[in-house]
Design an enzyme around this catalytic site. Structure first.
Site, PDB file in Angstrom:
ATOM      1  CE  LYS A   1      27.010 -32.515 -28.886  1.00 60.47           C
ATOM      2  NZ  LYS A   1      27.652 -32.009 -27.665  1.00 60.47           N
TER       3      LYS A   1
ATOM      4  NE  ARG B 279      27.087 -24.984 -29.981  1.00 56.86           N
ATOM      5  CZ  ARG B 279      27.454 -25.927 -30.863  1.00 56.86           C
ATOM      6  NH1 ARG B 279      27.011 -27.173 -30.733  1.00 56.86           N
ATOM      7  NH2 ARG B 279      28.281 -25.624 -31.855  1.00 56.86           N
TER       8      ARG B 279
END
Length: 277
Positions: free
Chosen positions: A221, A255
């Site tokens: 991210k 995740r």
């Protein structure tokens, strides 16, 4: 720390890995790679071989500013792949990444086992009731607004306090709908600045107050690649570092796009734990 997935009890006392399968053309890291069903199957085979317990399948890009698509388009991308994955890998545990109740219901009926909702029911008033009726595990994330508006919604009076209040309220609603297996996801990068995402990670153990498993989704991210001044393609090392921090602060599910490396984080963390006691 167990969740019931299609009759299979999965113990999260030892953290598990959730591999990401994006069926979208515009996801921030791997958009367009797995739209073809054969490519999707090949990628899932690799992730399962590398040790993934769950496969999170999504057909609606939730990156900041992503294009909104219709329910019909989301289902067109998603449902045939779910059916094929269940046929190809009979033991697979599929999580469906959607905030739409009708999509979740069709995906569960096609063989999926978990609903992963970025909005915790805030974007579809029917979601909680549907999940409760289906009696499947429910992952609820903290977010404000929508993927299209969340970048403008990062002002908080008391950031951590407001995140905690959000989860206390959403957990109560979920329980009122008889949802038994809950997982909470703090939502790194969703209606949060980079600094806020790091503050949240540093205080991740606060979420243990809800006595449900915590999922951490930091994989590649912007909080990583902007801090390191690299691209998402070059953010694997940073992902591994922050996954290690997340595990140390109580995360039970990682995740990730890169399953093998996340499994190594868990293995090494497990080896370290006895020396800390």
């Amino acid at each position: 720390m167990t969740i019931n997935c299609n009759g299979k009890l999965i113990d999260l006392t030892t953290p598990k890995v959730m591999g990401i399968l994006n069926l979208t053309p515009d996801s921030f890291y791997d958009g367009g790679k797995y739209g073809d069903i054969d490519a999707a199957i090949s990628q899932v085979e690799v992730m399962l071989s590398d040790g993934a317990t769950f496969i999170d399948v999504g057909a609606y890009s939730s990156r900041p500013g992503a294009t909104d698509i219709s329910v019909e388009e989301e289902e067109r991308r998603l449902i045939p792949v779910v059916r094929q994955l269940v046929t190809t890998f009979p033991e697979i545990v599929i999580s469906i990444d959607t905030f739409r109740a009708s999509v979740a219901k069709k995906a569960i009926e096609a063989g999926a086992a978990i609903v992963n909702d970025i909005s915790a029911g805030m974007l579809d008033d029917d979601m909680m009731a549907v999940v409760g009726a289906l009696q499947v595990p429910y992952i609820m994330m903290h977010m404000r607004g929508t993927p299209q508006t969340m970048k403008q919604l990062t002002t908080y009076d008391n950031f951590l306090k407001e995140v905690m209040y959000y989860f206390s309220e959403r957990v109560a609603v979920a329980k009122s709908h008889k949802i038994n297996d809950l997982v909470i996801d703090p939502g790194f990068g969703f209606a949060k600045t980079t600094a806020q995402s790091f503050e949240l990670l540093n205080n991740l153990d606060l979420l243990e107050a809800f006595e449900v498993p915590v999922l951490a989704g930091v994989s590649r991210k912007s909080m990583i690649y902007k801090t390191l001044d690299v691209t998402a393609d070059n953010a694997l090392n940073g992902t591994t570092v922050l996954n290690t921090v997340a595990i140390s602060k109580g995360a039970r599910i990682l995740r990730v796009h890169d399953v093998k490396e996340a499994m190594e984080v868990i293995s090494l963390s497990n080896a370290l734990t006895p020396n800390l006691s």
